[in-house]
Design an enzyme around this catalytic site. Sequence first.
Site, short mmCIF file in Angstrom:
data_model
loop_
_atom_site.label_atom_id
_atom_site.label_comp_id
_atom_site.label_asym_id
_atom_site.label_seq_id
_atom_site.Cartn_x
_atom_site.Cartn_y
_atom_site.Cartn_z
N MET A 109 0.83 -1.13 -0.01
CA MET A 109 -0.05 0.05 0.02
C MET A 109 0.86 1.27 -0.01
SD MET A 109 -2.79 -1.45 -0.26
CE MET A 109 -4.06 -0.17 -0.23
N THR A 127 -1.49 -6.00 -8.27
CA THR A 127 -2.77 -6.41 -8.41
C THR A 127 -3.44 -5.19 -7.36
OG1 THR A 127 -4.44 -8.10 -7.83
CG2 THR A 127 -2.72 -7.96 -6.25
N HIS A 128 -4.63 -4.83 -8.29
CA HIS A 128 -5.59 -3.66 -7.88
C HIS A 128 -7.14 -4.06 -7.96
CE1 HIS A 128 -6.62 0.44 -6.98
NE2 HIS A 128 -7.43 0.26 -8.02
C1 GAR Z 1 -5.58 -6.73 -2.57
O1 GAR Z 1 -7.07 -6.57 -2.93
C2 GAR Z 1 -4.97 -5.72 -3.41
O2 GAR Z 1 -5.65 -5.60 -4.74
C3 GAR Z 1 -4.93 -4.51 -2.83
O3 GAR Z 1 -4.90 -4.86 -1.25
C4 GAR Z 1 -5.31 -6.14 -1.13
C5 GAR Z 1 -4.59 -6.90 -0.30
O4 GAR Z 1 -4.99 -8.11 0.08
N1 GAR Z 1 -4.19 -3.57 -3.08
C6 GAR Z 1 -4.49 -2.02 -3.20
O5 GAR Z 1 -5.53 -1.61 -2.89
C7 GAR Z 1 -3.24 -1.27 -3.83
N2 GAR Z 1 -3.66 -0.02 -4.34
P1 GAR Z 1 -4.27 -9.38 0.71
O6 GAR Z 1 -3.15 -8.61 1.70
O7 GAR Z 1 -5.25 -10.32 1.53
O8 GAR Z 1 -3.48 -10.00 -0.42
#
Ligand code: GAR
EC number: 2.1.2.2
Length: 212
Positions: A109, A127-128
């Site tokens: 983030m 991944t977004h």
């Molecule tokens: C994911 O959904 C990813 O796409 C998002 O954070 C989450 C992490 O989940 N990323 C963003 O929003 C970046 N702008 P996780 O820690 O369970 O993999």
Amino acid sequence: MLNVVVLISGGGSNLKALLEAAADPAYPARIVAVGADTDAAGLAHAEAAGVPSFIVRPGDHGSREEWGRAFASAIREHLPRGSENSEGPGDPEGAAGSDEGLVVSAGLMRILPADFVREFSPRLINTHPALLPLYPGAHAVRDALAAGATETGVTVHVIDEGVDTGPVLRQARVEIIPGEPEEELHERIKQLERPLLVQTVRDIALGELSLR
Ligand code: GAR
């Protein structure tokens, strides 16, 4: 065999999906290290899988650019530039460019500084949780709900110097259920996101998806 460094900030469910996929010897990529910008809960998945991890905290560096240089050099320790990552004669010839490895931002983030992006892109993907170019930034799920969208989704894309503006590799669509809380929608997005990311890394490793 494609060597992959995964970058996280949070719970790391996407990281966990990649680690599980890579535990199968038939999967053409392996997770060689996990990097974070904070004490991310998801680092426990790396530890459980016996994968080395590192934390490079922005607060320990004088500027975003310095942090980026330190983060890049920690990644390079696990992913040397131009190194032979292949595992010998059994390696698929089709894994074009795999000798440079791949950096996967999976829930990191933080905006990566331009020098960092120039060093790793296009072998640097993110991944977004939205259908880019809609809803870039740190609150994609919230922003889709606030806009009254009826659908959203997930995008895996190459990171360029903009915020969530790089070339799209793969997308998957999710219908929004009216009145659905942000967390529930995000979890439904992640249910598609995890296999999409696993598949995208596989296709890059096999040379079936070009990053150029
Ligand atoms: C994911 O959904 C990813 O796409 C998002 O954070 C989450 C992490 O989940 N990323 C963003 O929003 C970046 N702008 P996780 O820690 O369970 O993999």
